[in-house]
Design an enzyme around this catalytic site. Structure first.
Site, mmCIF file in Angstrom:
data_model
loop_
_atom_site.group_PDB
_atom_site.id
_atom_site.type_symbol
_atom_site.label_atom_id
_atom_site.label_comp_id
_atom_site.label_asym_id
_atom_site.label_seq_id
_atom_site.Cartn_x
_atom_site.Cartn_y
_atom_site.Cartn_z
ATOM 1 N N TYR A 7 4.985 6.316 9.417
ATOM 2 C CA TYR A 7 5.522 5.119 10.075
ATOM 3 C C TYR A 7 6.175 4.154 9.079
ATOM 4 O O TYR A 7 6.841 3.213 9.458
ATOM 5 C CB TYR A 7 4.393 4.384 10.827
ATOM 6 C CG TYR A 7 3.120 4.244 10.016
ATOM 7 C CD1 TYR A 7 2.957 3.223 9.083
ATOM 8 C CD2 TYR A 7 2.092 5.178 10.142
ATOM 9 C CE1 TYR A 7 1.819 3.113 8.314
ATOM 10 C CE2 TYR A 7 0.940 5.076 9.376
ATOM 11 C CZ TYR A 7 0.809 4.049 8.462
ATOM 12 O OH TYR A 7 -0.313 3.953 7.694
ATOM 13 N N HIS A 52 -3.426 4.810 5.097
ATOM 14 C CA HIS A 52 -4.702 4.100 5.084
ATOM 15 C C HIS A 52 -5.740 4.876 4.275
ATOM 16 O O HIS A 52 -6.488 4.315 3.486
ATOM 17 C CB HIS A 52 -5.189 3.892 6.520
ATOM 18 C CG HIS A 52 -6.538 3.298 6.588
ATOM 19 N ND1 HIS A 52 -6.778 1.985 6.252
ATOM 20 C CD2 HIS A 52 -7.750 3.842 6.893
ATOM 21 C CE1 HIS A 52 -8.079 1.740 6.367
ATOM 22 N NE2 HIS A 52 -8.681 2.849 6.750
ATOM 23 N N ARG A 108 0.880 -1.181 0.000
ATOM 24 C CA ARG A 108 0.000 0.000 0.000
ATOM 25 C C ARG A 108 0.911 1.222 0.000
ATOM 26 O O ARG A 108 1.610 1.473 0.971
ATOM 27 C CB ARG A 108 -0.855 -0.038 1.286
ATOM 28 C CG ARG A 108 -1.994 0.960 1.313
ATOM 29 C CD ARG A 108 -2.530 1.109 2.732
ATOM 30 N NE ARG A 108 -1.595 1.837 3.559
ATOM 31 C CZ ARG A 108 -1.559 1.778 4.895
ATOM 32 N NH1 ARG A 108 -2.414 1.041 5.558
ATOM 33 N NH2 ARG A 108 -0.669 2.482 5.584
HETATM 34 C C1 LIG Z 1 -14.338 -6.089 11.428
HETATM 35 C C2 LIG Z 1 -13.592 -4.796 11.356
HETATM 36 N N1 LIG Z 1 -12.642 -4.523 12.285
HETATM 37 C C3 LIG Z 1 -11.955 -3.355 12.232
HETATM 38 C C4 LIG Z 1 -12.237 -2.427 11.267
HETATM 39 C C5 LIG Z 1 -11.487 -1.088 11.222
HETATM 40 N N2 LIG Z 1 -10.563 -1.086 10.105
HETATM 41 C C6 LIG Z 1 -10.860 -0.521 8.928
HETATM 42 S S1 LIG Z 1 -9.639 -0.682 7.799
HETATM 43 C C7 LIG Z 1 -8.671 -1.519 8.887
HETATM 44 C C8 LIG Z 1 -7.321 -2.016 8.478
HETATM 45 C C9 LIG Z 1 -7.455 -2.940 7.340
HETATM 46 O O1 LIG Z 1 -6.221 -3.472 6.935
HETATM 47 P P1 LIG Z 1 -6.165 -4.484 5.754
HETATM 48 O O2 LIG Z 1 -7.222 -5.510 5.906
HETATM 49 O O3 LIG Z 1 -4.775 -4.951 5.672
HETATM 50 O O4 LIG Z 1 -6.591 -3.628 4.475
HETATM 51 P P2 LIG Z 1 -5.820 -2.410 3.796
HETATM 52 O O5 LIG Z 1 -6.309 -1.169 4.443
HETATM 53 O O6 LIG Z 1 -4.368 -2.622 3.978
HETATM 54 O O7 LIG Z 1 -6.211 -2.469 2.356
HETATM 55 C C10 LIG Z 1 -9.301 -1.661 10.120
HETATM 56 C C11 LIG Z 1 -8.713 -2.373 11.284
HETATM 57 C C12 LIG Z 1 -13.252 -2.743 10.337
HETATM 58 N N3 LIG Z 1 -13.578 -1.903 9.357
HETATM 59 N N4 LIG Z 1 -13.915 -3.922 10.398
#
Ligand SMILES: Cc1ncc(C[n+]2csc(CCOP(=O)(O)OP(=O)(O)O)c2C)c(N)n1
Ligand SMILES: [Mg+2]
Length: 451
Positions: free
Chosen positions: A344, A336, A332
């Site tokens: 970081y 976020h 990525r």
């Molecule tokens: C069940 C759930 N837990 C926590 C979140 C909060 N949250 C949103 S994005 C994220 C990180 C996601 O990381 P990843 O799955 O690696 O996807 P990326 O953002 O790297 O594409 C979190 C913890 C959520 N949306 N749903």
């Protein structure tokens, strides 16, 4: 929407590397023959099983991210070798010249649209945040391009390229981010929560990580009850795949042999947590073994690898052979979302993955390696994409905001009985018992790769 694909053997006549044409097809289970040791217990050794996950990458990065220091000096560091040169694109076994150029175009459109969205945000025109798929365009676009017209897509927030490929316009996506009255949700939702189950077979993204997997398994089950095997492609991140619902849904799809195609987008970060601190398995594709389904690893920045693996997973789905888990490894390249400067992330890691930019590499492949586009043709293609995008952006900016006083048509948030009919899409529902005889791992090609 991508046209129906044909295998195009003419494009894969030359090998770019030794392994460039190894098949992606799931291997049939072969009982293992562990070496006999003198004095070993025969029954124990004959029950020993070894699994193999095909890995189609042309390089295998050897480094890990770890946390170092305390308090204000806490930081992530990298241990390992970041000096490798960028690998070549692996020739596709299926894509023709024209299809590769089409994917190149989608990726460019994806990137340029997100740059436009970033600018719109900075101008204060976006309602809410902006989420980027920077560095992941190859994964989003090439995977969606592998779907047939009757297949389904369940994109996540970073898969805006997949939305474009499936027929949503950049204009609509930008309208949506600005919550305009003529956006797909008429201004009732910002960012990504929209789909089109009627014409484009797209389920809207769900913010709760992993939940879309069960929805897409349900799509496959619904279609099968109507007599049709469809492929349903969805994605989950390296963070999202740790959720309980991911396990439950994938297990259900495996047991029911549903045509789910799950791409685990291992982009090395879940928010600010590095993948190395999220799970202990070496590769997330290994998790396929526990479900008894094929798992495949691809370089998510190589559109050809992503396409081939997704294409073969879709073919399996169409044959009714069940789900496939594809781990796409990439990075990525932004935070976020737009609010996250990603300070970081170690600078050297960004440098390493910048050299593996999916668009720059694919462009080099088309222009300098395959000679499928001249420099001039490529310049023209980029100009076309830019021109279209500017027109889309201007139209989206000019769209009106919703007017709560006068807009009576789109006030409803909930459906009511006369709102819309949901009818079977492929035919009437026929319930018949599923064949269970071949569901045991010993008998199916679909189960985990076993050496
Ligand atoms: C069940 C759930 N837990 C926590 C979140 C909060 N949250 C949103 S994005 C994220 C990180 C996601 O990381 P990843 O799955 O690696 O996807 P990326 O953002 O790297 O594409 C979190 C913890 C959520 N949306 N749903
Ligand atoms: Mg992630």
């Amino acid at each position: 929407m991508a046209p129906k694909k044909r295998p195009a053997t003419s494009t894969s006549s030359k090998k770019s590397t030794k392994n460039a044409h190894a098949t992606f097809t799931a291997r049939r289970i072969v009982p293992s023959k562990p070496a006999r040791k003198s004095g070993s217990d025969d029954s124990a050794s004959s029950s020993l099983r070894r699994y193999n996950i095909p890995d189609y990458r042309l390089e295998h990065p050897k480094f890990r991210i770890f946390m170092s220091g305390e308090g204000a000096s806490l930081e992530y560091r990298i241990q390992g070798d970041l000096s490798a040169t960028t690998p070549p694109i692996r020739d596709s076994r299926y894509l023709s010249r024209g299809q590769c150029i089409a994917i190149h175009r989608w990726m460019l459109q994806n990137r340029r649209m997100e740059v436009a969205l970033e600018n719109l945000y900075k101008q204060g025109k976006v309602v809410g945040g902006v989420y980027f798929g920077h560095g992941q365009e190859g994964c989003s676009c090439a995977s969606a391009y592998a779907l047939g017209c009757d297949d389904w897509l369940g994109p996540m927030i970073r898969n805006q390229g997949a939305m474009l490929v499936r027929g949503f316009s950049a204009r609509d996506i930008m309208r949506q981010y600005m919550a305009k009255a003529d956006s797909p949700t008429w201004g009732r939702d910002a960012s990504s929560h929209f789909g089109d189950w009627q014409r484009r077979n797209v389920c809207a993204p769900i913010s709760m990580l992993g939940e879309l997997i069960g929805v897409m398994a349900g799509v496959c089950l619904g279609a099968r009850l109507q007599g049709k095997n469809v492929a349903a492609l969805t994605y989950v991140g390296d963070g999202g795949q740790s959720t309980g619902v991911t396990y439950e849904s994938l297990n259900f799809a495996a047991v029911q042999k549903l045509g789910l195609v799950l791409i685990v987008e291992n982009n090395l970060w879940g928010y600010s947590t590095p993948a190395d601190m999220q799970f202990c398995v070496k590769d997330l594709a290994e998790r396929a073994i526990a479900y008894g389904i094929p798992g495949v690893i691809v370089d998510g920045t190589d559109a050809c690898q992503v396409y081939d693996a997704t294409h073969e997973a879709c073919e399996r789905a169409h044959r009714g052979e069940g789900p496939t888990l594809i781990e796409a490894k990439m990075m990525r390249m932004k935070g976020h979302a737009i609010h996250d400067a990603a300070q970081y992330v170690p600078a050297k890691l960004l440098e390493y993955w910048s050299a593996r930019d999916p668009i720059a590499r694919f462009e080099n492949y088309l222009v300098n390696v395959k000679h499928w586009l001249t420099v001039e043709e490529n310049r023209k293609l980029i100009e076309d994409v830019d021109r279209e995008l500017e027109a889309d952006r201007d139209a989206a900016v000019a769209s009106p905001m919703p007017d709560p006083e006068t807009d009576k048509t789109h006030q409803g948030v909930y459906c009511h009985p006369s709102c819309h009919d949901i009818k079977p899409k492929y035919g009437s529902v026929v319930a018949k018992p599923r064949e269970t005889g071949s569901a045991r791992p010993q008998a199916v090609e679909a189960a985990a790769h076993l050496k």
